[in-house]
Every structure is written in C-alpha cells, then in structure tokens.
Write a protein that holds these residues in place. Structure first.
Motif, short mmCIF file in Angstrom:
data_model
loop_
_atom_site.label_atom_id
_atom_site.label_comp_id
_atom_site.label_asym_id
_atom_site.label_seq_id
_atom_site.Cartn_x
_atom_site.Cartn_y
_atom_site.Cartn_z
N PRO A 1 61.42 61.77 55.92
CA PRO A 1 60.43 61.65 54.85
C PRO A 1 59.35 62.71 54.97
O PRO A 1 59.21 63.36 56.00
CB PRO A 1 59.85 60.25 55.07
CG PRO A 1 60.04 59.99 56.52
CD PRO A 1 61.29 60.72 56.91
N ASP B 1 63.15 67.95 48.47
CA ASP B 1 64.27 67.01 48.52
C ASP B 1 65.55 67.81 48.74
O ASP B 1 65.78 68.80 48.05
CB ASP B 1 64.40 66.23 47.21
CG ASP B 1 63.27 65.24 47.01
OD1 ASP B 1 62.66 64.81 48.01
OD2 ASP B 1 63.00 64.87 45.86
N ARG C 1 68.33 57.93 45.09
CA ARG C 1 68.37 58.74 43.87
C ARG C 1 69.02 60.10 44.14
O ARG C 1 69.84 60.58 43.36
CB ARG C 1 66.97 58.94 43.30
CG ARG C 1 66.44 57.77 42.53
CD ARG C 1 65.20 58.13 41.72
NE ARG C 1 64.19 58.86 42.47
CZ ARG C 1 63.21 58.30 43.16
NH1 ARG C 1 63.10 56.99 43.19
NH2 ARG C 1 62.35 59.04 43.82
N LEU C 2 68.66 60.72 45.26
CA LEU C 2 69.21 62.03 45.61
C LEU C 2 70.71 61.95 45.87
O LEU C 2 71.48 62.78 45.38
CB LEU C 2 68.48 62.58 46.84
CG LEU C 2 68.81 63.99 47.27
CD1 LEU C 2 68.49 64.99 46.17
CD2 LEU C 2 68.03 64.34 48.52
N LYS D 1 59.46 53.79 49.19
CA LYS D 1 59.56 54.95 48.32
C LYS D 1 60.57 55.97 48.84
O LYS D 1 61.32 56.56 48.07
CB LYS D 1 58.20 55.62 48.16
CG LYS D 1 57.20 54.79 47.39
CD LYS D 1 55.86 55.48 47.32
CE LYS D 1 54.83 54.58 46.67
NZ LYS D 1 53.50 55.18 46.68
N ALA D 2 60.61 56.19 50.13
CA ALA D 2 61.55 57.15 50.70
C ALA D 2 62.98 56.64 50.55
O ALA D 2 63.89 57.42 50.25
CB ALA D 2 61.22 57.43 52.17
N THR E 1 63.45 64.15 52.08
CA THR E 1 62.78 63.77 50.84
C THR E 1 61.28 63.99 50.95
O THR E 1 60.71 63.87 52.04
CB THR E 1 63.09 62.31 50.46
OG1 THR E 1 62.42 61.99 49.26
CG2 THR E 1 62.67 61.34 51.55
N THR E 2 60.66 64.30 49.84
CA THR E 2 59.22 64.50 49.81
C THR E 2 58.47 63.17 49.74
O THR E 2 57.26 63.14 49.92
CB THR E 2 58.81 65.35 48.59
OG1 THR E 2 59.26 64.71 47.40
CG2 THR E 2 59.40 66.75 48.68
N ALA E 3 59.18 62.08 49.49
CA ALA E 3 58.54 60.77 49.36
C ALA E 3 58.03 60.26 50.70
O ALA E 3 58.57 60.61 51.76
CB ALA E 3 59.53 59.77 48.79
N GLU F 1 64.16 54.72 48.17
CA GLU F 1 64.51 54.90 46.76
C GLU F 1 64.81 56.37 46.46
O GLU F 1 65.76 56.67 45.74
CB GLU F 1 63.37 54.42 45.87
CG GLU F 1 63.15 52.92 45.93
CD GLU F 1 61.89 52.49 45.20
OE1 GLU F 1 61.31 53.30 44.44
OE2 GLU F 1 61.48 51.33 45.39
N ALA F 2 64.03 57.27 47.03
CA ALA F 2 64.24 58.70 46.81
C ALA F 2 65.58 59.14 47.40
O ALA F 2 66.29 59.94 46.78
CB ALA F 2 63.10 59.50 47.42
#
Length: 67
Positions: free
Chosen positions: A3, A8, A38-39, A31-32, A23-25, A34-35
């Motif tokens: 994270p 990303d 998604r990725l 949040k990480a 990830t940038t989250a 979820e990111a």
C-alpha cells in the motif's frame, strides 16, 4: 501487496501464480484491499464481483479467488 505506493501496478508474476501488487490506496478501512481487487479485475478483464478475497484482509499477503 504494497500500500501507499507511488503508482498502481502489478509488477511481478511467478510461475506458481504469485503476483506482487502495488497500490496508492492506504490500508485504512479496507481501501487498499478494494484497490487491489479493482486492479486485478481490470487486468483479468473481469468485473470486481468476480473476485473474492479469501485470506489476508489485514495482511500484506492475500489469497484471491476468481469466481
């Protein structure tokens, strides 16, 4: 998972199916996670609903299943 990265990215794939995802989250409030989902979904051309986080919701190592 890494994270708070600068971008990303999925940067490493090994023969045994392990990926390193950055990830940038932030890791706060999921949040990480979820990111990452998604990725991975975007990379696989699948909807996020087709991925399931099986293990590792609070750690850096995760197990994700594609449904």
């Amino acid at each position: 998972m890494a994270p708070n990265a600068s971008a990303d990215a999925i940067i490493l794939a090994t023969a045994d199916g392990i990926l390193q995802v950055r990830t940038t989250a932030t890791p706060e409030g999921g949040k990480a996670n979820e990111a990452v989902l998604r990725l991975l979904a975007a990379a696989l051309g699948q909807p996020v609903s087709a991925l399931e986080l099986l293990r590792g919701s609070t750690g850096r190592n995760k197990i994700v299943r594609v449904i």
